[in-house]
Design a protein around this motif. Structure first.
Motif, PDB file in Angstrom:
ATOM      1  N   ILE A 114      39.112  47.982  45.756  1.00 26.54           N
ATOM      2  CA  ILE A 114      38.856  46.954  46.757  1.00 26.54           C
ATOM      3  C   ILE A 114      38.315  45.707  46.047  1.00 26.54           C
ATOM      4  O   ILE A 114      37.421  45.804  45.209  1.00 26.54           O
ATOM      5  N   THR A 115      38.857  44.530  46.398  1.00 29.62           N
ATOM      6  CA  THR A 115      38.443  43.262  45.813  1.00 29.62           C
ATOM      7  C   THR A 115      37.878  42.341  46.892  1.00 29.62           C
ATOM      8  O   THR A 115      38.432  42.259  47.998  1.00 29.62           O
ATOM      9  N   PHE A 116      36.770  41.659  46.557  1.00 29.00           N
ATOM     10  CA  PHE A 116      36.120  40.717  47.467  1.00 29.00           C
ATOM     11  C   PHE A 116      36.124  39.322  46.834  1.00 29.00           C
ATOM     12  O   PHE A 116      35.793  39.172  45.654  1.00 29.00           O
ATOM     13  N   VAL A 117      36.486  38.308  47.615  1.00 31.72           N
ATOM     14  CA  VAL A 117      36.398  36.917  47.183  1.00 31.72           C
ATOM     15  C   VAL A 117      35.283  36.257  47.979  1.00 31.72           C
ATOM     16  O   VAL A 117      35.320  36.241  49.219  1.00 31.72           O
ATOM     17  N   LEU A 118      34.276  35.726  47.265  1.00 35.92           N
ATOM     18  CA  LEU A 118      33.089  35.177  47.918  1.00 35.92           C
ATOM     19  C   LEU A 118      33.154  33.656  48.005  1.00 35.92           C
ATOM     20  O   LEU A 118      33.922  33.012  47.272  1.00 35.92           O
ATOM     21  N   GLU A 119      32.314  33.105  48.861  1.00 33.04           N
ATOM     22  CA  GLU A 119      32.312  31.660  49.092  1.00 33.04           C
ATOM     23  C   GLU A 119      31.879  30.859  47.869  1.00 33.04           C
ATOM     24  O   GLU A 119      32.176  29.664  47.766  1.00 33.04           O
ATOM     25  N   ASN A 120      31.179  31.494  46.923  1.00 31.15           N
ATOM     26  CA  ASN A 120      30.704  30.779  45.735  1.00 31.15           C
ATOM     27  C   ASN A 120      31.647  30.950  44.539  1.00 31.15           C
ATOM     28  O   ASN A 120      31.238  30.814  43.392  1.00 31.15           O
ATOM     29  N   SER A 121      32.927  31.293  44.811  1.00 27.58           N
ATOM     30  CA  SER A 121      33.972  31.436  43.778  1.00 27.58           C
ATOM     31  C   SER A 121      33.775  32.659  42.894  1.00 27.58           C
ATOM     32  O   SER A 121      34.275  32.701  41.767  1.00 27.58           O
ATOM     33  N   VAL A 122      33.036  33.658  43.375  1.00 31.89           N
ATOM     34  CA  VAL A 122      32.941  34.940  42.674  1.00 31.89           C
ATOM     35  C   VAL A 122      34.032  35.865  43.194  1.00 31.89           C
ATOM     36  O   VAL A 122      34.263  35.954  44.414  1.00 31.89           O
ATOM     37  N   VAL A 123      34.715  36.528  42.268  1.00 30.17           N
ATOM     38  CA  VAL A 123      35.672  37.580  42.608  1.00 30.17           C
ATOM     39  C   VAL A 123      35.075  38.896  42.112  1.00 30.17           C
ATOM     40  O   VAL A 123      34.706  39.017  40.932  1.00 30.17           O
ATOM     41  N   ALA A 124      34.954  39.876  43.010  1.00 32.13           N
ATOM     42  CA  ALA A 124      34.316  41.159  42.667  1.00 32.13           C
ATOM     43  C   ALA A 124      35.228  42.307  43.067  1.00 32.13           C
ATOM     44  O   ALA A 124      35.766  42.316  44.180  1.00 32.13           O
ATOM     45  N   THR A 125      35.385  43.269  42.157  1.00 36.05           N
ATOM     46  CA  THR A 125      36.263  44.414  42.417  1.00 36.05           C
ATOM     47  C   THR A 125      35.541  45.721  42.115  1.00 36.05           C
ATOM     48  O   THR A 125      34.839  45.831  41.103  1.00 36.05           O
ATOM     49  N   LEU A 126      35.732  46.694  42.991  1.00 31.20           N
ATOM     50  CA  LEU A 126      35.296  48.071  42.767  1.00 31.20           C
ATOM     51  C   LEU A 126      36.543  48.933  42.630  1.00 31.20           C
ATOM     52  O   LEU A 126      37.474  48.822  43.440  1.00 31.20           O
ATOM     53  N   ARG A 127      36.538  49.794  41.616  1.00 32.03           N
ATOM     54  CA  ARG A 127      37.755  50.577  41.349  1.00 32.03           C
ATOM     55  C   ARG A 127      37.408  51.918  40.722  1.00 32.03           C
ATOM     56  O   ARG A 127      36.560  51.991  39.827  1.00 32.03           O
ATOM     57  N   LYS A 128      38.049  52.967  41.180  1.00 32.83           N
ATOM     58  CA  LYS A 128      37.922  54.267  40.525  1.00 32.83           C
ATOM     59  C   LYS A 128      38.801  54.265  39.278  1.00 32.83           C
ATOM     60  O   LYS A 128      39.969  53.882  39.323  1.00 32.83           O
ATOM     61  N   SER A 129      38.236  54.700  38.142  1.00 30.97           N
ATOM     62  CA  SER A 129      39.008  54.787  36.901  1.00 30.97           C
ATOM     63  C   SER A 129      40.138  55.794  37.052  1.00 30.97           C
ATOM     64  O   SER A 129      39.982  56.836  37.688  1.00 30.97           O
ATOM     65  N   GLY A 130      41.282  55.472  36.442  1.00 28.55           N
ATOM     66  CA  GLY A 130      42.406  56.399  36.481  1.00 28.55           C
ATOM     67  C   GLY A 130      42.389  57.417  35.367  1.00 28.55           C
ATOM     68  O   GLY A 130      43.215  58.335  35.344  1.00 28.55           O
ATOM     69  N   THR A 131      41.452  57.296  34.413  1.00 31.61           N
ATOM     70  CA  THR A 131      41.439  58.209  33.265  1.00 31.61           C
ATOM     71  C   THR A 131      40.114  58.918  33.045  1.00 31.61           C
ATOM     72  O   THR A 131      40.054  59.886  32.302  1.00 31.61           O
TER      73      THR A 131
END
Length: 623
Positions: free
Chosen positions: A556-573
């Motif tokens: 899941i990726t979030f784009v914030l009002e202050n130009s921050v892009v944040a992603t949470l991800r389960k590793s595939g390995t």
């Protein structure tokens, strides 16, 4: 037959006489012992039955491996969910049957098989042995096999596919995973790692080919006497170094460069290949870290064999560089497809570049050289750079100003590799691609990340900058002044319990009630949410993700009002939840400390509010 590593001739002699008390588990145990001809892994299962370790038996025998972002990867040892002789034979049988359906000329085109230096004696499944078994299965069906006679970097397999025109390739490696792991990475005829639908269809083919075809599949020595086996090492290495030379544009400068380089191969395959690459570029050979120069499947001098972990695992390299008065440290991971770089700095000791920072430098360098050779602005319209979606957006900032094209893909270089193939077919040029986990491809020698060629390119870039009285770090800040500071943080928490990971992502998707994602993070409004697991993207008019839906993953990726892009991800390995944050500032803004503080605020909130480490018993990364 040759030496079968403890094969038991009478397969029924050692079937356990006692029951586990669970019919389904008993069936799985009997199935394993009736098929497995490796004495060591048979003994492991028998010992677990005798000891009554039912949970361990279920973990090993009641599930199978699936293709992740880097192929099949698991601990070595007995069981259908692990890497061993039987599962490699089964996987190769399924792959072989699948390739026969897709390539009428499969037997003559054949497959490439490579291996790294993993696997301890007690595991009974070294990379070299598993590579030979892979070859034996193919040879049992009269398929031509290009089996390397010695260990090679992972990128040599896709490069060999391209050079030899093979139908597919297999690399036995677990890259930078812990010493207990091994893996089975599959490449398609285009040289890229397999992705959908091939991965799912090959798994189905494996399920249809579980019983070993014949005793010859177990004969690892069959390859030594088969006329259908060739050794591509000399040809592929020669072609690779010859093509690598085309990336070298400042050979005279390199020859006279006073900079000294230290290289660590992290107990893996990289040493001799990086030495050759430096020679190809006109450099004196880098100084190898003696304790890490030679292959060692135990990775005895490092806590984890992953140079991405930073300064803590580069300690031996940095100390050697200080003794030798070397300015640059290069470290390739055990299978030499990734590259870490550190530079001596007067103001802060050593600067260890993140994957995103090194990509900013390499992206600048590759376009700088390309533009020198192609002064007509019209040529730029056919130029592309690629990055995975969890990587820095710095290439996007380059493209916006310079006029070339930038695209992002799902995480994993397999997506980059396949997109490269599509773009090349339509007459475009991909001159640089990367993933933030220190995976880089300079040029387009093959559709895979490559630590060997990247090491030589970084050395030439450093030599050129030195001639201009600049360091790598100084040039990085010059780049940020022009294109905007891109400050990023990447880390992870460890979670060995898959249901907990499912619960965490379910909670995020229902944060404010059913189907409602979080609205704020760190005090900033969330403008857009993209969830490639479900295919949702609030930034699109139809609310559908442009990137492919990957239901089997979590991201899941979030784009914030202050130009921050944040992603949470389960590793595939690995058993990890990774988190990635980046603040993409406008050109001209130079208040770096304020930018870093702002990003840290969001990153801390992402971790504490969304992942809840204490509540979910997550182990934070320790470096």
């Amino acid at each position: 037959m040759g030496d079968n590593n403890g094969v038991n001739g009478d397969l029924n002699a050692n079937l356990p006489c006692q029951s586990t008390g669970e019919p389904q588990l008993d069936k799985a145990v009997r199935q394993w012992l009736s098929w497995d001809q490796n004495g060591q892994t048979r003994a492991q299962v028998q010992a677990l039955v005798v000891a009554g370790h039912l949970d361990e038996l279920k973990t090993r025998l009641c599930s199978r491996m699936s293709f992740g972002t880097a192929g099949l990867r698991a601990p070595m040892g007995a069981g259908f969910s692990r890497i061993n002789d039987l599962t490699v034979i089964q996987s190769t049988q399924g792959l072989c049957a699948y390739l026969f359906r897709h390539f009428p000329d499969f037997t003559s085109r054949g497959v490439v098989v490579g291996f790294d230096t993993r696997g301890q004696e007690e595991s009974g499944c070294s990379s070299q042995r598993l590579a030979k078994l892979t070859a034996a299965v193919m040879l049992s069906r009269d398929v031509h096999v290009h089996l390397f006679s010695s260990f090679v970097p992972t990128p040599y397999v896709p490069y060999a596919i391209k050079t030899l025109g093979a139908a597919a390739g297999v690399m036995i490696t677990a890259s930078h995973n812990r010493k207990e792991d091994n893996g089975y990475k599959v490449y398609w005829c285009n040289g890229a790692q397999i992705c959908s639908p091939h991965d799912k269809e090959i798994l189905q083919s494996i399920e249809e080919q579980l019983e070993p075809w014949s005793s010859s599949c177990w004969d690892a020595e069959l390859v030594e006497n088969s006329s259908l086996r060739t050794d591509p090492l000399l040809k592929v290495n020669s072609c690779y170094m010859e093509e690598l030379a085309s990336l070298c544009l400042h050979r005279d400068l390199n020859r006279s460069c006073p900079l000294k380089f230290v290289h660590s191969s992290f107990h893996g395959v990289g040493n001799e290949f990086v030495q050759q690459a430096f020679k190809t570029f006109g450099f004196a050979p880098p100084i190898p870290v003696p304790e890490q120069k030679d292959p060692d499947p135990y990775f005895s001098s490092v806590r984890v064999p992953n140079p991405e972990e930073g300064e803590s695992v580069l300690a031996l390299s940095l100390r050697l560089a200080e003794r030798e008065n070397a300015q640059i440290v290069l470290a390739t991971d055990p299978d030499a497809d990734r590259l870490a770089v550190a530079e001596r700095s007067d103001r802060c000791g050593w600067k260890v570049f993140s994957g995103n920072e090194l990509a900013a430098l390499l992206g600048w360098w590759m376009f700088f050289n390309w533009k020198e050779a192609h002064p007509d602005p019209a040529d730029t319209r056919k130029v592309f750079m690629l990055a995975t979606t969890v990587s820095s957006k710095i290439l996007q900032a380059f493209a916006r100003i310079e006029g070339f094209h930038f695209e992002e893909t799902l995480p994993g270089f397999k997506w980059i590799g396949n997109r490269m193939h599509e773009l090349t077919k339509t007459g475009n040029s991909v001159i640089f691609a990367f993933e933030e986990s220190i995976g880089f491809l300079c040029g387009s020698m093959m559709p895979e990340k490559d630590g060997v060629s990247s090491a030589a390119v970084v050395a030439e870039m450093a030599a050129y900058l030195f001639s201009k009285n600049l360091t790598l770090d100084q040039q990085l800040h010059n780049i940020y002044q022009i294109y905007g500071y891109h400050i990023s943080q990447t880390s992870y928490v460890v979670c060995h319990d898959p249901p907990t990971i499912q619960k965490i992502f379910y909670r995020i998707r229902n944060y404010h009630g059913d189907g409602s994602y979080p609205k704020m993070c760190g005090g900033y409004n969330i403008l857009h949410v993209r969830d490639v697991t479900t295919g949702y993207d609030s930034s699109q008019p139809d609310l559908r993700s442009v990137l492919p839906v990957t239901k089997s993953s979590q991201m899941i990726t979030f784009v914030l009002e202050n130009s921050v892009v944040a992603t949470l991800r389960k590793s595939g390995t690995e058993p990890k939840i990774k988190y990635y944050t980046e603040l993409c500032a406008s050109p001209g803004r130079s208040d770096v400390s304020c930018l870093e503080a702002e990003l840290q605020k969001v990153t801390s909130a992402l971790l504490e509010e969304f992942l809840e480490p204490e509540k979910n018993n997550l182990v934070r990364r320790s470096v």
